[in-house]
Write a protein that holds these residues in place. Structure first.
Motif, mmCIF file in Angstrom:
data_model
loop_
_atom_site.group_PDB
_atom_site.id
_atom_site.type_symbol
_atom_site.label_atom_id
_atom_site.label_comp_id
_atom_site.label_asym_id
_atom_site.label_seq_id
_atom_site.Cartn_x
_atom_site.Cartn_y
_atom_site.Cartn_z
ATOM 1 N N ARG A 1 9.838 4.315 10.423
ATOM 2 C CA ARG A 1 9.860 2.875 10.658
ATOM 3 C C ARG A 1 9.401 2.184 9.376
ATOM 4 N NH1 ARG A 1 10.157 0.251 15.377
ATOM 5 N NH2 ARG A 1 9.920 2.187 16.520
ATOM 6 N N ILE A 2 10.087 1.125 9.001
ATOM 7 C CA ILE A 2 9.748 0.408 7.775
ATOM 8 C C ILE A 2 8.410 -0.299 7.959
ATOM 9 C CG2 ILE A 2 10.394 -1.455 6.209
ATOM 10 C CD1 ILE A 2 13.296 -0.783 6.793
ATOM 11 N N LYS A 3 7.494 -0.019 7.018
ATOM 12 C CA LYS A 3 6.171 -0.625 7.071
ATOM 13 C C LYS A 3 6.074 -1.811 6.128
ATOM 14 C CE LYS A 3 1.316 0.367 6.584
ATOM 15 N NZ LYS A 3 0.302 1.337 6.245
ATOM 16 N N GLU A 4 6.670 -1.688 4.933
ATOM 17 C CA GLU A 4 6.535 -2.739 3.925
ATOM 18 C C GLU A 4 7.702 -2.674 2.952
ATOM 19 O OE1 GLU A 4 3.533 -3.884 0.258
ATOM 20 O OE2 GLU A 4 3.023 -2.237 1.585
ATOM 21 N N ILE A 5 8.066 -3.821 2.417
ATOM 22 C CA ILE A 5 9.073 -3.895 1.361
ATOM 23 C C ILE A 5 8.432 -4.622 0.189
ATOM 24 C CG2 ILE A 5 11.325 -4.787 0.682
ATOM 25 C CD1 ILE A 5 12.160 -4.573 3.620
ATOM 26 N N SER A 6 8.367 -3.944 -0.948
ATOM 27 C CA SER A 6 7.778 -4.557 -2.137
ATOM 28 C C SER A 6 8.890 -4.980 -3.086
ATOM 29 C CB SER A 6 6.832 -3.573 -2.821
ATOM 30 O OG SER A 6 7.549 -2.470 -3.299
ATOM 31 N N GLY A 7 8.518 -5.574 -4.198
ATOM 32 C CA GLY A 7 9.505 -5.986 -5.187
ATOM 33 C C GLY A 7 9.618 -7.492 -5.277
ATOM 34 N N CYS A 8 10.590 -7.929 -6.056
ATOM 35 C CA CYS A 8 10.779 -9.365 -6.276
ATOM 36 C C CYS A 8 11.467 -10.010 -5.068
ATOM 37 C CB CYS A 8 11.584 -9.599 -7.548
ATOM 38 S SG CYS A 8 13.278 -9.016 -7.448
ATOM 39 N N CYS A 9 11.516 -11.320 -5.092
ATOM 40 C CA CYS A 9 12.105 -12.075 -3.976
ATOM 41 C C CYS A 9 13.577 -11.744 -3.768
ATOM 42 C CB CYS A 9 11.950 -13.564 -4.216
ATOM 43 S SG CYS A 9 10.251 -14.120 -4.120
ATOM 44 N N LYS A 10 14.324 -11.552 -4.858
ATOM 45 C CA LYS A 10 15.750 -11.244 -4.730
ATOM 46 C C LYS A 10 15.966 -9.901 -4.041
ATOM 47 C CE LYS A 10 17.768 -13.847 -8.518
ATOM 48 N NZ LYS A 10 18.602 -13.771 -9.718
ATOM 49 N N ALA A 11 15.167 -8.902 -4.406
ATOM 50 C CA ALA A 11 15.298 -7.575 -3.796
ATOM 51 C C ALA A 11 14.944 -7.631 -2.314
ATOM 52 C CB ALA A 11 14.413 -6.566 -4.515
ATOM 53 N N LYS A 12 13.852 -8.321 -1.985
ATOM 54 C CA LYS A 12 13.444 -8.446 -0.588
ATOM 55 C C LYS A 12 14.514 -9.163 0.229
ATOM 56 C CE LYS A 12 8.456 -8.522 -1.108
ATOM 57 N NZ LYS A 12 7.236 -9.295 -0.908
ATOM 58 N N LYS A 13 15.073 -10.221 -0.339
ATOM 59 C CA LYS A 13 16.103 -10.984 0.364
ATOM 60 C C LYS A 13 17.342 -10.127 0.591
ATOM 61 C CE LYS A 13 18.772 -15.192 0.254
ATOM 62 N NZ LYS A 13 19.776 -15.803 -0.558
ATOM 63 N N ARG A 14 17.750 -9.383 -0.432
ATOM 64 C CA ARG A 14 18.940 -8.526 -0.326
ATOM 65 C C ARG A 14 18.747 -7.464 0.752
ATOM 66 N NH1 ARG A 14 23.929 -7.712 0.140
ATOM 67 N NH2 ARG A 14 24.763 -5.843 -0.816
ATOM 68 N N LEU A 15 17.591 -6.816 0.767
ATOM 69 C CA LEU A 15 17.311 -5.790 1.777
ATOM 70 C C LEU A 15 17.260 -6.402 3.178
ATOM 71 C CD1 LEU A 15 14.687 -3.712 -0.177
ATOM 72 C CD2 LEU A 15 16.969 -2.960 0.488
ATOM 73 N N TYR A 16 16.683 -7.591 3.299
ATOM 74 C CA TYR A 16 16.631 -8.258 4.600
ATOM 75 C C TYR A 16 18.031 -8.602 5.093
ATOM 76 C CZ TYR A 16 15.196 -11.387 8.319
ATOM 77 O OH TYR A 16 15.026 -11.968 9.548
ATOM 78 N N GLU A 17 18.899 -9.033 4.180
ATOM 79 C CA GLU A 17 20.270 -9.354 4.558
ATOM 80 C C GLU A 17 21.034 -8.114 5.012
ATOM 81 O OE1 GLU A 17 21.653 -11.240 1.012
ATOM 82 O OE2 GLU A 17 20.939 -13.217 1.635
ATOM 83 N N LEU A 18 20.670 -6.948 4.485
ATOM 84 C CA LEU A 18 21.311 -5.700 4.896
ATOM 85 C C LEU A 18 20.773 -5.190 6.237
ATOM 86 C CD1 LEU A 18 21.416 -3.808 1.485
ATOM 87 C CD2 LEU A 18 23.374 -4.666 2.777
ATOM 88 N N GLY A 19 19.690 -5.797 6.729
ATOM 89 C CA GLY A 19 19.129 -5.381 8.007
ATOM 90 C C GLY A 19 17.848 -4.587 7.875
ATOM 91 N N LEU A 20 17.377 -4.401 6.646
ATOM 92 C CA LEU A 20 16.130 -3.667 6.429
ATOM 93 C C LEU A 20 14.972 -4.659 6.467
ATOM 94 C CD1 LEU A 20 17.467 -1.484 3.555
ATOM 95 C CD2 LEU A 20 16.672 -0.614 5.722
ATOM 96 N N HIS A 21 14.204 -4.610 7.523
ATOM 97 C CA HIS A 21 13.057 -5.495 7.675
ATOM 98 C C HIS A 21 11.935 -4.710 8.323
ATOM 99 C CE1 HIS A 21 14.249 -5.825 11.883
ATOM 100 N NE2 HIS A 21 15.476 -6.001 11.428
ATOM 101 N N LYS A 22 10.776 -5.290 8.387
ATOM 102 C CA LYS A 22 9.608 -4.619 8.946
ATOM 103 C C LYS A 22 9.893 -4.137 10.364
ATOM 104 C CE LYS A 22 4.821 -5.413 7.975
ATOM 105 N NZ LYS A 22 3.742 -6.352 7.840
ATOM 106 N N ASN A 23 9.447 -2.927 10.668
ATOM 107 C CA ASN A 23 9.574 -2.269 11.971
ATOM 108 C C ASN A 23 10.982 -1.797 12.311
ATOM 109 O OD1 ASN A 23 6.823 -2.447 12.576
ATOM 110 N ND2 ASN A 23 7.076 -4.513 13.336
ATOM 111 N N ALA A 24 11.927 -1.875 11.386
ATOM 112 C CA ALA A 24 13.267 -1.331 11.631
ATOM 113 C C ALA A 24 13.211 0.192 11.484
ATOM 114 C CB ALA A 24 14.270 -1.919 10.654
#
Length: 74
Positions: A16-39
């Motif tokens: 289960r995803i606990k945390e996503i680090s990195g810059c805002c663009k990377a976090k936004k891109r991963l969130y748009e792909l469906g990778l978010h906390k608790n996935a």
């Protein structure tokens, strides 16, 4: 619980995803792909090239740099 980066998981391991680090663009891109906390994610392939994961029945290919910014609890 153990916290590892997504890039360090072996095939057929899941967590289960606990945390996503990195810059805002990377976090936004991963969130748009469906990778978010608790996935929940499962690694399909992690030998060379991009890492292929299974997320909600869909396969995603992530580069190693992006995958190393996603931390998994397994």
């Amino acid at each position: 619980m153990n916290t590892l980066s997504l890039a360090s998981l072996k095939p057929k391991e899941c967590g289960r995803i606990k945390e996503i680090s990195g810059c805002c663009k990377a976090k936004k891109r991963l969130y748009e792909l469906g990778l978010h906390k608790n996935a929940c994610v499962k690694v399909v392939k992690n030998d060379f090239g991009p890492i292929i994961i299974n997320l909600s029945g869909n396969k995603l290919a992530l580069g190693r740099g992006l995958a190393s910014q996603v931390f998994i609890e397994n």
